[in-house]
Design a protein around this motif. Sequence first.
Motif, short mmCIF file in Angstrom:
data_model
loop_
_atom_site.label_atom_id
_atom_site.label_comp_id
_atom_site.label_asym_id
_atom_site.label_seq_id
_atom_site.Cartn_x
_atom_site.Cartn_y
_atom_site.Cartn_z
N LEU A 12 43.78 32.04 38.42
CA LEU A 12 42.46 32.19 37.80
C LEU A 12 42.56 32.21 36.28
O LEU A 12 41.73 31.62 35.58
CB LEU A 12 41.77 33.45 38.31
CG LEU A 12 41.23 33.36 39.73
CD1 LEU A 12 40.83 34.74 40.23
CD2 LEU A 12 40.05 32.41 39.79
N TYR A 13 43.58 32.87 35.76
CA TYR A 13 43.75 32.91 34.30
C TYR A 13 44.10 31.52 33.76
O TYR A 13 43.59 31.11 32.72
CB TYR A 13 44.82 33.93 33.90
CG TYR A 13 44.88 34.11 32.41
CD1 TYR A 13 43.91 34.86 31.76
CD2 TYR A 13 45.90 33.53 31.66
CE1 TYR A 13 43.93 35.02 30.39
CE2 TYR A 13 45.93 33.69 30.28
CZ TYR A 13 44.95 34.43 29.64
OH TYR A 13 44.97 34.57 28.29
N GLU A 92 38.28 34.96 33.56
CA GLU A 92 39.20 35.98 33.04
C GLU A 92 38.94 37.34 33.68
O GLU A 92 39.88 38.06 34.01
CB GLU A 92 39.08 36.06 31.52
CG GLU A 92 39.64 34.84 30.80
CD GLU A 92 39.35 34.83 29.31
OE1 GLU A 92 38.67 35.76 28.81
OE2 GLU A 92 39.78 33.87 28.65
N VAL A 93 37.67 37.68 33.86
CA VAL A 93 37.33 38.96 34.51
C VAL A 93 37.82 38.96 35.96
O VAL A 93 38.43 39.92 36.43
CB VAL A 93 35.81 39.22 34.45
CG1 VAL A 93 35.41 40.39 35.33
CG2 VAL A 93 35.39 39.48 33.01
N TYR A 94 37.57 37.85 36.68
CA TYR A 94 38.03 37.77 38.07
C TYR A 94 39.55 37.79 38.15
O TYR A 94 40.12 38.36 39.07
CB TYR A 94 37.47 36.53 38.76
CG TYR A 94 35.96 36.54 38.88
CD1 TYR A 94 35.27 37.69 39.21
CD2 TYR A 94 35.21 35.39 38.66
CE1 TYR A 94 33.89 37.72 39.31
CE2 TYR A 94 33.82 35.40 38.76
CZ TYR A 94 33.18 36.56 39.09
OH TYR A 94 31.82 36.58 39.20
N SER A 95 40.20 37.19 37.17
CA SER A 95 41.66 37.22 37.10
C SER A 95 42.15 38.67 36.94
O SER A 95 43.09 39.09 37.61
CB SER A 95 42.15 36.36 35.93
OG SER A 95 43.53 36.51 35.75
N GLY A 96 41.49 39.40 36.07
CA GLY A 96 41.85 40.81 35.89
C GLY A 96 41.62 41.62 37.15
O GLY A 96 42.42 42.50 37.49
N PHE A 97 40.55 41.31 37.87
CA PHE A 97 40.26 42.00 39.14
C PHE A 97 41.38 41.75 40.14
O PHE A 97 41.87 42.68 40.79
CB PHE A 97 38.92 41.51 39.69
CG PHE A 97 38.58 42.06 41.04
CD1 PHE A 97 38.14 43.36 41.19
CD2 PHE A 97 38.71 41.27 42.17
CE1 PHE A 97 37.83 43.87 42.44
CE2 PHE A 97 38.41 41.77 43.43
CZ PHE A 97 37.97 43.07 43.56
#
Length: 146
Positions: A12-13, A92-97
């Motif tokens: 994702l990132y 980026e937010v979903y990657s962090g999740f």
Amino acid sequence: MAIISILDAVMLYLMATTDNIVIGYAGYIVFRALYQMMITVASFEIASNISQNSYGLVFGFNTFLALGFQTILTTVVADSVGLALPPKQQFEVYSGFFLVTGLVFLVTGLVTLARGGAARLREEGMWRRERGQAEHPPVGATECPQ
């Protein structure tokens, strides 16, 4: 599950930071393949640890919670009521999740191994079976047990 979640976070990132459409689509294909594999393994693990009478309740409740979390995350990240982030920042937010989820799985697994899980894994093998249970050939095997 920890490794797959962390790999999903990386994909994702990568998709969030690239401007190349081919890399974006390739990342999506890898992400979806890993994600579906993780869901299949998780469903198998859940199903193997509950009675057959509980499947509908457990999987129904699990789906309900997943849709609830997805709705909340989408509302906060993408909707005008929430942050209304542009697509790259959403990725980026979903990657962090996924990274946080993977790290939680990793820490939980390491704690389990530290508390004696490694000894049980050596004794019983990778897949659990009840004591005294005969070892059966895998599904689809052509040999008959003797």
